[in-house]
Write a protein that holds these residues in place. Structure first.
Motif, PDB file in Angstrom:
ATOM      1  N   LYS A 146      45.590  42.694  29.484  1.00 46.30           N
ATOM      2  CA  LYS A 146      45.301  41.713  30.543  1.00 46.30           C
ATOM      3  C   LYS A 146      46.298  40.561  30.511  1.00 46.30           C
ATOM      4  O   LYS A 146      46.776  40.169  29.461  1.00 46.30           O
ATOM      5  CB  LYS A 146      43.882  41.176  30.355  1.00 46.30           C
ATOM      6  N   SER A 147      46.595  40.037  31.710  1.00 46.94           N
ATOM      7  CA  SER A 147      47.449  38.866  31.805  1.00 46.94           C
ATOM      8  C   SER A 147      46.675  37.636  31.346  1.00 46.94           C
ATOM      9  O   SER A 147      45.458  37.581  31.496  1.00 46.94           O
ATOM     10  CB  SER A 147      47.893  38.623  33.251  1.00 46.94           C
ATOM     11  N   GLU A 148      47.376  36.649  30.826  1.00 44.59           N
ATOM     12  CA  GLU A 148      46.748  35.361  30.558  1.00 44.59           C
ATOM     13  C   GLU A 148      46.496  34.653  31.886  1.00 44.59           C
ATOM     14  O   GLU A 148      47.153  34.946  32.877  1.00 44.59           O
ATOM     15  CB  GLU A 148      47.657  34.502  29.667  1.00 44.59           C
ATOM     16  N   LYS A 149      45.603  33.698  31.886  1.00 44.40           N
ATOM     17  CA  LYS A 149      45.239  32.950  33.103  1.00 44.40           C
ATOM     18  C   LYS A 149      44.798  33.896  34.231  1.00 44.40           C
ATOM     19  O   LYS A 149      45.228  33.764  35.378  1.00 44.40           O
ATOM     20  CB  LYS A 149      46.390  32.064  33.583  1.00 44.40           C
ATOM     21  N   LEU A 150      43.967  34.832  33.834  1.00 48.93           N
ATOM     22  CA  LEU A 150      43.504  35.850  34.770  1.00 48.93           C
ATOM     23  C   LEU A 150      42.683  35.248  35.917  1.00 48.93           C
ATOM     24  O   LEU A 150      42.746  35.724  37.055  1.00 48.93           O
ATOM     25  CB  LEU A 150      42.673  36.884  33.996  1.00 48.93           C
ATOM     26  N   ASP A 151      41.925  34.177  35.619  1.00 53.90           N
ATOM     27  CA  ASP A 151      41.109  33.558  36.670  1.00 53.90           C
ATOM     28  C   ASP A 151      42.003  33.013  37.787  1.00 53.90           C
ATOM     29  O   ASP A 151      41.652  33.055  38.967  1.00 53.90           O
ATOM     30  CB  ASP A 151      40.233  32.447  36.088  1.00 53.90           C
ATOM     31  N   GLU A 152      43.186  32.543  37.390  1.00 56.66           N
ATOM     32  CA  GLU A 152      44.146  32.025  38.367  1.00 56.66           C
ATOM     33  C   GLU A 152      44.640  33.155  39.284  1.00 56.66           C
ATOM     34  O   GLU A 152      44.720  32.998  40.505  1.00 56.66           O
ATOM     35  CB  GLU A 152      45.316  31.448  37.569  1.00 56.66           C
ATOM     36  N   ILE A 153      44.951  34.283  38.674  1.00 55.40           N
ATOM     37  CA  ILE A 153      45.417  35.440  39.444  1.00 55.40           C
ATOM     38  C   ILE A 153      44.323  35.926  40.392  1.00 55.40           C
ATOM     39  O   ILE A 153      44.561  36.152  41.582  1.00 55.40           O
ATOM     40  CB  ILE A 153      45.862  36.590  38.501  1.00 55.40           C
ATOM     41  N   ALA A 154      43.110  36.026  39.857  1.00 56.20           N
ATOM     42  CA  ALA A 154      41.988  36.504  40.678  1.00 56.20           C
ATOM     43  C   ALA A 154      41.756  35.577  41.869  1.00 56.20           C
ATOM     44  O   ALA A 154      41.508  36.031  42.989  1.00 56.20           O
ATOM     45  CB  ALA A 154      40.725  36.607  39.821  1.00 56.20           C
ATOM     46  N   LYS A 155      41.886  34.269  41.624  1.00 55.78           N
ATOM     47  CA  LYS A 155      41.678  33.306  42.705  1.00 55.78           C
ATOM     48  C   LYS A 155      42.762  33.479  43.785  1.00 55.78           C
ATOM     49  O   LYS A 155      42.469  33.490  44.982  1.00 55.78           O
ATOM     50  CB  LYS A 155      41.712  31.878  42.151  1.00 55.78           C
ATOM     51  N   LEU A 156      44.016  33.638  43.347  1.00 58.26           N
ATOM     52  CA  LEU A 156      45.106  33.816  44.317  1.00 58.26           C
ATOM     53  C   LEU A 156      44.931  35.092  45.136  1.00 58.26           C
ATOM     54  O   LEU A 156      45.202  35.117  46.338  1.00 58.26           O
ATOM     55  CB  LEU A 156      46.469  33.827  43.606  1.00 58.26           C
ATOM     56  N   VAL A 157      44.488  36.156  44.474  1.00 59.35           N
ATOM     57  CA  VAL A 157      44.251  37.407  45.205  1.00 59.35           C
ATOM     58  C   VAL A 157      43.184  37.161  46.270  1.00 59.35           C
ATOM     59  O   VAL A 157      43.317  37.591  47.420  1.00 59.35           O
ATOM     60  CB  VAL A 157      43.820  38.543  44.248  1.00 59.35           C
ATOM     61  N   LYS A 158      42.151  36.408  45.888  1.00 56.35           N
ATOM     62  CA  LYS A 158      41.054  36.145  46.812  1.00 56.35           C
ATOM     63  C   LYS A 158      41.509  35.314  48.016  1.00 56.35           C
ATOM     64  O   LYS A 158      41.213  35.650  49.161  1.00 56.35           O
ATOM     65  CB  LYS A 158      39.932  35.426  46.056  1.00 56.35           C
ATOM     66  N   ILE A 159      42.258  34.238  47.755  1.00 52.66           N
ATOM     67  CA  ILE A 159      42.583  33.326  48.859  1.00 52.66           C
ATOM     68  C   ILE A 159      43.852  33.716  49.626  1.00 52.66           C
ATOM     69  O   ILE A 159      44.108  33.196  50.700  1.00 52.66           O
ATOM     70  CB  ILE A 159      42.724  31.853  48.374  1.00 52.66           C
TER      71      ILE A 159
END
Lengths: 292, 221
Positions: B202-215
């Protein structure tokens, strides 16, 4: 010369199906006193497929990856041709289109990031050639690969389209590339010239168009074999996967047994430096390395 | 000089296949011109500059192997009309390039077409646009090629990275996996793949990636 330092974008493959590529990258960087800071935050580049589905999302994700190199004030080094193309294509598009850049930055701002365009992006092959230097590299060779004919396999996404790459790949001629040939010579090997060296391995259509992909792989290995190659070498882990693991499908598609050992360029350099095969991950190859 | 002229019959067959003309429901007695603004004309991305030289068609490795493949020049032509605001065909023409084997899904992304084009038209850019249009118009079929493209987004949102084994399993829809079993077993034996495809770095700062995918997502499948 001050110590060479880069932000390393590993891509997904080096962390999964080509562990040997990660091992050999780190092993030769240490020998060459190059510092590679791994971008652990980076995501997948979309591998030339995500943009077919969602172009804007692909831009945002790639811009985010570049942000982390920019934050460290470093040039980004890639070790996968497709990562290089996707990241570079994003940079080119954002740098020349302020409106698009603003749209992407609007999203990045939501996670506290901003794409500026301050970091260069270069594939490790060209960082080695342009920044480290082949002359210096050849002086470090303790086990010249003199007894081997080595067929370079360039991989599409490092050389085409040249308009995107020319500033970062030493203005490589896409129809007559030299860099990998020069690297083979610097490692003391004999470079094999063959028609397929700058052609496509078919990797990106392997699932969707298996026959086309297998014929392309078969043609590549066949071209190298017919020109007396003992092995192939490539800077791209995706080409490597295709050539190293798909030779049976390829043989069926071209109607002839084709198989050659395939090295990552990092492994070739490592072997010439006298690094042990196991430390370069040769045990992870499917098409066995039979010449050590 | 006649011996230097190549036979381009196959090129024209593919050219004709994509309905290379404007399909428009024009009124019998129109009261005004159909004005195309400069910004609308820019949408063609210079696809109308193509001189039909065939250089991209004959440097494309897929047209060499797969005789049904429409090829980059005809894809550019299809895009030229799909992007034209006066054209009403839309799905009728997109259906042609959306077909497996002949359509855009069989492109190997080698970039030969972009390199060779003497008019700098960049055919692969138009091929990508056609892919986008297929998703935008909602005519993407649920097949191996579309699942393959869509999976990247799902995997990035979940892991940051691409789950390589997961990509094959999802694209092949499970039962197509038998073709890959032998290679897969070899890769597992050599430490190239994990026996459990759910184990993904898994990448670090995964929540950041998930948020960008969402928005940042602009497409639906």
């Amino acid at each position: 010369m001050s110590k060479l330092k880069y932000a390393l974008f590993t891509g997904c493959t080096a962390r999964q199906s080509t562990p040997e590529q990660m091992m050999s990258t780190m092993a030769i960087a240490e020998k060459m006193d190059i510092e590679l800071v791994v971008l652990e935050e980076a995501s997948c580049c979309g591998a030339s497929h995500l943009q077919d589905y969602d172009d804007f999302l692909s831009l945002v994700l790639n811009a985010r990856n570049i942000c982390y190199a920019e934050q460290r004030g470093m040039t980004m080094v890639t070790i996968c041709n497709t990562c290089q193309l996707n990241t570079m294509m994003t940079k080119r598009r954002l740098d020349k289109d302020p409106e698009l850049k603003a749209k992407v930055n609007e999203k990045l701002a939501e996670v506290g990031l901003e794409y500026k365009g301050t970091s260069e992006i270069v594939h490790f092959l060209y960082a080695i050639i342009d920044d480290f230097g082949l002359e210096k590299l050849s002086k470090m060779v303790v086990k010249p690969l003199a007894e081997f004919n080595i067929a370079p396999f360039y991989g599409c996404h490092n050389i085409r389209p040249s308009e995107i790459h020319e500033d970062s790949n030493g203005h490589e001629n896409a129809y007559a590339p030299r860099s990998l040939d020069d690297l083979i010579l610097a490692c003391g090997g004999k470079n094999v010239d063959y028609e397929e060296k700058n052609k496509c391995c078919g990797f990106h259509a392997e699932l969707q168009a298996p026959h086309t992909a297998a014929v392309l792989t078969g043609n590549a290995i066949m071209g190298a074999m017919d020109n007396n190659a003992d092995m192939m070498v490539t800077p791209c882990p995706l080409c490597h996967l295709k050539l190293d693991t798909q030779y049976e499908h390829a043989s069926k598609a071209v109607g002839r047994d084709v198989k050659l050992p395939v090295l990552h360029m990092q492994q070739m350099i490592g072997l010439a430096f006298g690094i042990e095969g196991k430390d370069l991950g040769i045990q992870h190859h499917v098409s066995e390395i039979n010449f050590l | 000089m006649k011996d230097l002229i190549i036979d381009k019959d196959d090129f024209w067959v593919m050219h004709d296949k994509v309905k290379p003309f404007l399909i428009s429901d024009v009124e019998e007695h129109p009261e005004h011109e159909h004005i195309v603004t400069p910004s609308e004309a820019e949408e063609l991305l210079e696809a109308d500059y193509c001189i039909q030289c065939g250089a991209c068609h004959y440097s494309c490795p897929v047209t060499e192997i797969n005789e049904q493949f429409i090829g980059p020049a005809a894809f550019v032509k299809a895009y030229r009309f799909e992007a034209d605001v006066r054209d009403d065909a839309h799905i009728e023409r997109l259906d042609v390039v959306n077909e497996e084997i002949q359509g855009v899904w069989d492109c190997v992304k080698c970039m030969e077409c972009a390199e060779v084009c003497p008019k700098d038209i960049n055919p692969i850019e138009k091929i990508t646009k056609l892919h986008n249009m297929i998703f935008d118009e909602g005519i993407a079929k649920n097949n191996i090629a579309t699942r393959h493209a869509v999976y990247f987004k799902d995997s990035i949102a979940k892991h940051g990275q691409l789950n390589e084994a997961g990509l094959v399993i999802y694209s092949e829809k499970g039962y197509g996996m038998y073709k890959h079993l032998k290679v897969g077993m070899k890769m597992i034996a050599k430490g190239k793949a994990h026996i459990n495809p759910l184990i993904v770095p898994k990448s670090e700062k995964l929540d950041e990636i998930a948020k960008l995918v969402k928005i940042s997502s602009t497409s639906k499948f």
